[in-house]
Design a protein around this motif. Structure first.
Motif, PDB file in Angstrom:
ATOM      1  N   PRO A 107      51.107  10.788  53.878  1.00 12.01           N
ATOM      2  CA  PRO A 107      49.878  10.764  54.697  1.00 12.01           C
ATOM      3  C   PRO A 107      50.186  11.133  56.162  1.00 12.01           C
ATOM      4  O   PRO A 107      51.294  10.853  56.651  1.00 12.01           O
ATOM      5  N   ALA A 108      49.186  11.754  56.811  1.00  9.08           N
ATOM      6  CA  ALA A 108      49.402  12.288  58.169  1.00  9.08           C
ATOM      7  C   ALA A 108      49.952  11.228  59.124  1.00  9.08           C
ATOM      8  O   ALA A 108      50.831  11.534  59.957  1.00  9.08           O
ATOM      9  N   ASP A 109      49.463   9.991  59.030  1.00 12.20           N
ATOM     10  CA  ASP A 109      49.915   8.964  59.986  1.00 12.20           C
ATOM     11  C   ASP A 109      51.373   8.554  59.768  1.00 12.20           C
ATOM     12  O   ASP A 109      52.009   7.999  60.657  1.00 12.20           O
ATOM     13  N   GLN A 110      51.890   8.830  58.574  1.00  7.83           N
ATOM     14  CA  GLN A 110      53.284   8.466  58.282  1.00  7.83           C
ATOM     15  C   GLN A 110      54.261   9.583  58.679  1.00  7.83           C
ATOM     16  O   GLN A 110      55.459   9.345  58.801  1.00  7.83           O
ATOM     17  N   ARG A 111      53.729  10.790  58.840  1.00  8.88           N
ATOM     18  CA  ARG A 111      54.621  11.952  59.026  1.00  8.88           C
ATOM     19  C   ARG A 111      55.576  11.846  60.225  1.00  8.88           C
ATOM     20  O   ARG A 111      56.759  12.149  60.075  1.00  8.88           O
TER      21      ARG A 111
ATOM     22  N   VAL B 219      69.999  18.061  62.064  1.00 10.02           N
ATOM     23  CA  VAL B 219      70.477  19.434  61.836  1.00 10.02           C
ATOM     24  C   VAL B 219      69.510  20.450  62.446  1.00 10.02           C
ATOM     25  O   VAL B 219      69.942  21.415  63.091  1.00 10.02           O
ATOM     26  N   ILE B 220      68.222  20.218  62.265  1.00 11.52           N
ATOM     27  CA  ILE B 220      67.244  21.189  62.779  1.00 11.52           C
ATOM     28  C   ILE B 220      67.283  21.216  64.312  1.00 11.52           C
ATOM     29  O   ILE B 220      67.222  22.275  64.923  1.00 11.52           O
ATOM     30  N   ASP B 221      67.421  20.057  64.926  1.00  9.68           N
ATOM     31  CA  ASP B 221      67.502  20.000  66.393  1.00  9.68           C
ATOM     32  C   ASP B 221      68.749  20.726  66.879  1.00  9.68           C
ATOM     33  O   ASP B 221      68.706  21.465  67.867  1.00  9.68           O
ATOM     34  N   PHE B 222      69.857  20.498  66.182  1.00  6.87           N
ATOM     35  CA  PHE B 222      71.105  21.150  66.594  1.00  6.87           C
ATOM     36  C   PHE B 222      70.970  22.677  66.539  1.00  6.87           C
ATOM     37  O   PHE B 222      71.468  23.386  67.413  1.00  6.87           O
ATOM     38  N   HIS B 223      70.257  23.183  65.521  1.00  4.05           N
ATOM     39  CA  HIS B 223      70.121  24.637  65.371  1.00  4.05           C
ATOM     40  C   HIS B 223      68.927  25.193  66.146  1.00  4.05           C
ATOM     41  O   HIS B 223      68.547  26.347  65.962  1.00  4.05           O
ATOM     42  N   LYS B 224      68.340  24.364  66.999  1.00  2.51           N
ATOM     43  CA  LYS B 224      67.196  24.750  67.843  1.00  2.51           C
ATOM     44  C   LYS B 224      66.008  25.264  67.015  1.00  2.51           C
ATOM     45  O   LYS B 224      65.368  26.254  67.356  1.00  2.51           O
ATOM     46  N   GLY B 225      65.775  24.570  65.914  1.00  3.96           N
ATOM     47  CA  GLY B 225      64.658  24.943  65.057  1.00  3.96           C
ATOM     48  C   GLY B 225      63.571  23.886  65.110  1.00  3.96           C
ATOM     49  O   GLY B 225      63.599  22.994  65.967  1.00  3.96           O
ATOM     50  N   SER B 226      62.578  24.020  64.216  1.00  2.00           N
ATOM     51  CA  SER B 226      61.522  23.000  64.192  1.00  2.00           C
ATOM     52  C   SER B 226      61.144  22.710  62.740  1.00  2.00           C
ATOM     53  O   SER B 226      61.383  23.521  61.852  1.00  2.00           O
ATOM     54  N   ILE B 227      60.569  21.538  62.549  1.00  2.00           N
ATOM     55  CA  ILE B 227      60.167  21.134  61.188  1.00  2.00           C
ATOM     56  C   ILE B 227      58.751  20.585  61.240  1.00  2.00           C
ATOM     57  O   ILE B 227      58.390  19.873  62.181  1.00  2.00           O
ATOM     58  N   THR B 228      57.951  20.952  60.241  1.00  2.00           N
ATOM     59  CA  THR B 228      56.586  20.433  60.166  1.00  2.00           C
ATOM     60  C   THR B 228      56.332  19.946  58.745  1.00  2.00           C
ATOM     61  O   THR B 228      56.730  20.594  57.781  1.00  2.00           O
ATOM     62  N   LEU B 229      55.673  18.801  58.662  1.00  2.00           N
ATOM     63  CA  LEU B 229      55.285  18.288  57.347  1.00  2.00           C
ATOM     64  C   LEU B 229      53.783  18.512  57.193  1.00  2.00           C
ATOM     65  O   LEU B 229      53.010  18.250  58.115  1.00  2.00           O
ATOM     66  N   GLY B 230      53.405  19.017  56.032  1.00  2.00           N
ATOM     67  CA  GLY B 230      51.969  19.271  55.831  1.00  2.00           C
ATOM     68  C   GLY B 230      51.582  19.004  54.388  1.00  2.00           C
ATOM     69  O   GLY B 230      52.384  18.521  53.580  1.00  2.00           O
ATOM     70  N   ASP B 231      50.331  19.345  54.083  1.00  2.00           N
ATOM     71  CA  ASP B 231      49.860  19.164  52.703  1.00  2.00           C
ATOM     72  C   ASP B 231      50.407  20.294  51.834  1.00  2.00           C
ATOM     73  O   ASP B 231      50.552  21.436  52.306  1.00  2.00           O
ATOM     74  N   GLY B 232      50.647  19.991  50.577  1.00  2.71           N
ATOM     75  CA  GLY B 232      51.156  20.990  49.635  1.00  2.71           C
ATOM     76  C   GLY B 232      50.156  22.133  49.452  1.00  2.71           C
ATOM     77  O   GLY B 232      48.948  21.950  49.637  1.00  2.71           O
ATOM     78  N   ASP B 233      50.662  23.312  49.049  1.00  6.32           N
ATOM     79  CA  ASP B 233      49.806  24.498  48.926  1.00  6.32           C
ATOM     80  C   ASP B 233      48.712  24.334  47.866  1.00  6.32           C
ATOM     81  O   ASP B 233      47.627  24.893  47.986  1.00  6.32           O
ATOM     82  N   ASN B 234      49.005  23.523  46.821  1.00  4.25           N
ATOM     83  CA  ASN B 234      48.015  23.374  45.738  1.00  4.25           C
ATOM     84  C   ASN B 234      47.069  22.195  45.977  1.00  4.25           C
ATOM     85  O   ASN B 234      46.445  21.691  45.049  1.00  4.25           O
ATOM     86  N   GLY B 235      47.016  21.751  47.198  1.00  2.00           N
ATOM     87  CA  GLY B 235      46.109  20.636  47.519  1.00  2.00           C
ATOM     88  C   GLY B 235      46.779  19.291  47.333  1.00  2.00           C
ATOM     89  O   GLY B 235      46.367  18.314  47.926  1.00  2.00           O
ATOM     90  N   THR B 236      47.834  19.239  46.524  1.00  2.00           N
ATOM     91  CA  THR B 236      48.571  17.975  46.375  1.00  2.00           C
ATOM     92  C   THR B 236      49.992  18.198  46.880  1.00  2.00           C
ATOM     93  O   THR B 236      50.407  19.326  47.113  1.00  2.00           O
TER      94      THR B 236
ATOM     95  N   LEU C  66      53.645  17.695  49.056  1.00  2.00           N
ATOM     96  CA  LEU C  66      54.099  17.863  50.450  1.00  2.00           C
ATOM     97  C   LEU C  66      54.608  19.281  50.655  1.00  2.00           C
ATOM     98  O   LEU C  66      55.257  19.855  49.775  1.00  2.00           O
ATOM     99  N   LYS C  67      54.277  19.826  51.829  1.00  2.00           N
ATOM    100  CA  LYS C  67      54.855  21.128  52.192  1.00  2.00           C
ATOM    101  C   LYS C  67      55.685  20.914  53.456  1.00  2.00           C
ATOM    102  O   LYS C  67      55.174  20.427  54.467  1.00  2.00           O
ATOM    103  N   VAL C  68      56.975  21.259  53.347  1.00  2.00           N
ATOM    104  CA  VAL C  68      57.847  21.147  54.520  1.00  2.00           C
ATOM    105  C   VAL C  68      58.106  22.561  55.022  1.00  2.00           C
ATOM    106  O   VAL C  68      58.506  23.432  54.246  1.00  2.00           O
ATOM    107  N   GLU C  69      57.825  22.785  56.307  1.00  2.40           N
ATOM    108  CA  GLU C  69      58.067  24.123  56.868  1.00  2.40           C
ATOM    109  C   GLU C  69      59.168  24.034  57.930  1.00  2.40           C
ATOM    110  O   GLU C  69      59.062  23.230  58.865  1.00  2.40           O
ATOM    111  N   LEU C  70      60.160  24.894  57.786  1.00  8.41           N
ATOM    112  CA  LEU C  70      61.247  24.941  58.780  1.00  8.41           C
ATOM    113  C   LEU C  70      61.188  26.292  59.484  1.00  8.41           C
ATOM    114  O   LEU C  70      60.934  27.312  58.844  1.00  8.41           O
ATOM    115  N   VAL C  71      61.435  26.287  60.792  1.00 14.09           N
ATOM    116  CA  VAL C  71      61.565  27.555  61.527  1.00 14.09           C
ATOM    117  C   VAL C  71      62.915  27.504  62.237  1.00 14.09           C
ATOM    118  O   VAL C  71      63.220  26.540  62.936  1.00 14.09           O
TER     119      VAL C  71
END
Ligand SMILES: Nc1ncnc2c1ncn2[C@@H]1O[C@H](COP(=O)(O)OP(=O)(O)OP(=O)(O)O)[C@@H](O)[C@H]1O
Ligand SMILES: [Mg+2]
Length: 441
Positions: free
Chosen positions: A376-380, A408-425, A427-432
């Motif tokens: 859930p968004a408040d837990q992310r 690890v992501i901070d060390f590599h100067k990247g970012s991470i986002t948690l979102g809803d899964g593509d099929n509506g259910t 979790l979708k984790v996005e790394l840049v």
């Protein structure tokens, strides 16, 4: 080692010596010229005074002429070159025909001679040059002594001033030396001289960073010990149960629980170890150019048996072109493993976990989609905290996986986002992450 104090003292001392010697040399030549001019002038005045004399038989005591010219010899001659008058009969310096000043040698010593002709009398004033040189020498010695005194006084004064100016530096060193490793409070900046204030400020900033890091380590250690204690207490209890009971079934049950408890403790110990290994200082030690596809491939192969066991489709469509990153291989693998582990751990059987990677404008985009319960968004924001678990009854874990990912992501100067899964259910984790750039690395 270089010493600023020594450099200042020796620099100034050399400066004083060079300046004093130059001044002395300059004064010597200037004085010499002045004294020569004054004495020449005196000779001219003596010659003029001699011309005014009419009586050459007796010495002229009234005008003080005799006394004043005690070192000079005055000769007065008539038109036929007969000596009418001389102040010194023993030293018979011959008449110089050229009017004005002439330097000559007489009786083995150098003389300065001045000739002035007026009417039928010629006055010749002669002075030994040795006298002049002696005067110049004495004045030069006196000046040199005064300058020497000045130089010594200045050197002592500079030594005192420099020592006094460096006292705050010494005091600062003492106050830093007295600091205990456990107390990293900042150094007092109020009495620090302006010149070393930037250094002290940097030191204080470093102390504050160290303080935060050390406090963080202490908390981590305390949390880790606390978290490890829970499964160990449970194990202890079950061991006691197994020892106390006479019932075979109950003992077997206790032994199973002990095994579970040991498993939990082992998983936690491994995660704590991984957390330590993904510390920025450790990751820093081994940076290389890597193909991100290989890392994903390795992790997928590693987790495939588990995915099969849990009846989850682990899908990875490997891109054609290499995806190059500059990073720490072990750290990146730990990051992807944690994410795949979560996706498989929290998703129900019969679902799919999909991994996707693509590049755009110098960046790598990586997505991992599952069809589990999601977060859930408040837990992310909270799930990245160390030892934070949400719905912990669902699966075994220590709450460190996402904290490792964040490291690890901070060390590599990247970012991470948690979102809803593509099929509506799920979790979708996005790394840049920034791609390897030849010009930058
Ligand atoms: N894919 C996911 N689906 C649903 N919930 C998730 C997922 N990933 C993480 N979470 C939630 O976030 C919490 C923190 O995850 P994290 O990976 O940090 O710890 P963990 O999985 O509980 O333990 P560990 O990874 O250390 O074994 C988990 O307790 C879980 O509730
Ligand atoms: Mg996890």
């Amino acid at each position: 080692m270089k010493s600023i104090k020594r450099a200042i003292l020796s620099g100034l001392t050399i400066g004083i010596i060079v300046c004093s010697s130059t001044v002395l040399l300059f004064l010597f030549f200037a004085m010499r010229e002045e004294i020569f001019e004054i004495m020449d002038y005196q000779m001219e005045q003596v010659a003029l005074a001699a011309h005014l004399r009419r009586d050459y038989s007796t010495p002229d005591t009234e005008s003080g002429f005799e006394e004043k010219t005690v070192d000079s010899i005055v000769q007065i001659r008539d038109a036929e070159n007969n000596l009418l008058y001389t102040t010194n009969r023993e030293t018979a310096i011959p008449l110089v025909s050229k009017p004005g000043f002439t330097d000559l040698m007489y009786d083995g010593t150098p003389w300065r001679v001045y000739v002035l002709s007026k009417g039928d009398t010629t006055v010749q004033v002669a002075q030994p040059l040795k006298e002049r040189k002696e005067i110049v020498f004495f004045i030069a010695v006196e000046t040199a002594l005064s300058l020497l005194f000045l130089a010594v006084a200045l050197a002592i004064w500079i030594y005192i001033v420099v020592n006094k100016s460096f006292r705050p530096v010494q005091e600062l060193c003492d106050s830093i030396r007295r600091k205990k490793a456990s107390r990293l409070d900042p150094v007092d900046e109020t009495m620090v001289p302006e010149e070393i204030l930037p250094l002290v400020r940097e030191l204080n900033a470093l102390l504050s960073r160290l303080d935060i890091a050390i406090k963080g380590q202490k908390h981590f250690l305390a949390d880790a010990a606390h978290e490890l204690r829970t499964p160990l207490t449970a194990v202890d209890l079950q061991v006691q149960n197994a020892l106390d009971t006479g019932n075979e079934l109950e003992r077997e049950n206790s032994l199973k629980k002990i095994k579970k408890g040991i498993n939990r403790a082992t998983v936690m110990a491994n995660q704590i170890l991984m957390m330590a290994k993904t510390d920025a200082d450790i990751l820093e030690e081994n940076i290389e150019v890597l193909d991100f596809r290989t890392i994903i491939g390795d992790v997928v192969s590693e987790f495939s048996p588990l995915a099969m066991e849990r009846e989850i489709d682990l899908l990875w469509s490997k891109p054609e072109a290499p995806i190059l990153l500059a990073g720490n291989e072990r750290g990146l693998k730990a990051m992807i493993s944690s994410l795949v582990d979560n996706a498989l751990k929290y998703s129900p059987s019969g679902t799919a976990v999909t991994l996707n990677a693509f590049t755009d404008t110098g960046k790598l985009f990586f997505e991992i989609n599952d069809e589990g319960p999601g977060i859930p968004a408040d837990q992310r924001p909270k799930v990245f905290r160390r030892f934070y678990r949400y719905r912990s009854e669902r699966a075994l874990g220590s709450g460190l996986g996402l904290a490792i990912v964040k490291n690890v992501i901070d060390f590599h100067k990247g970012s991470i986002t948690l979102g809803d899964g593509d099929n509506g259910t799920g979790l979708k984790v996005e790394l840049v992450l920034p791609l390897f750039d030849e010009n930058r690395h």
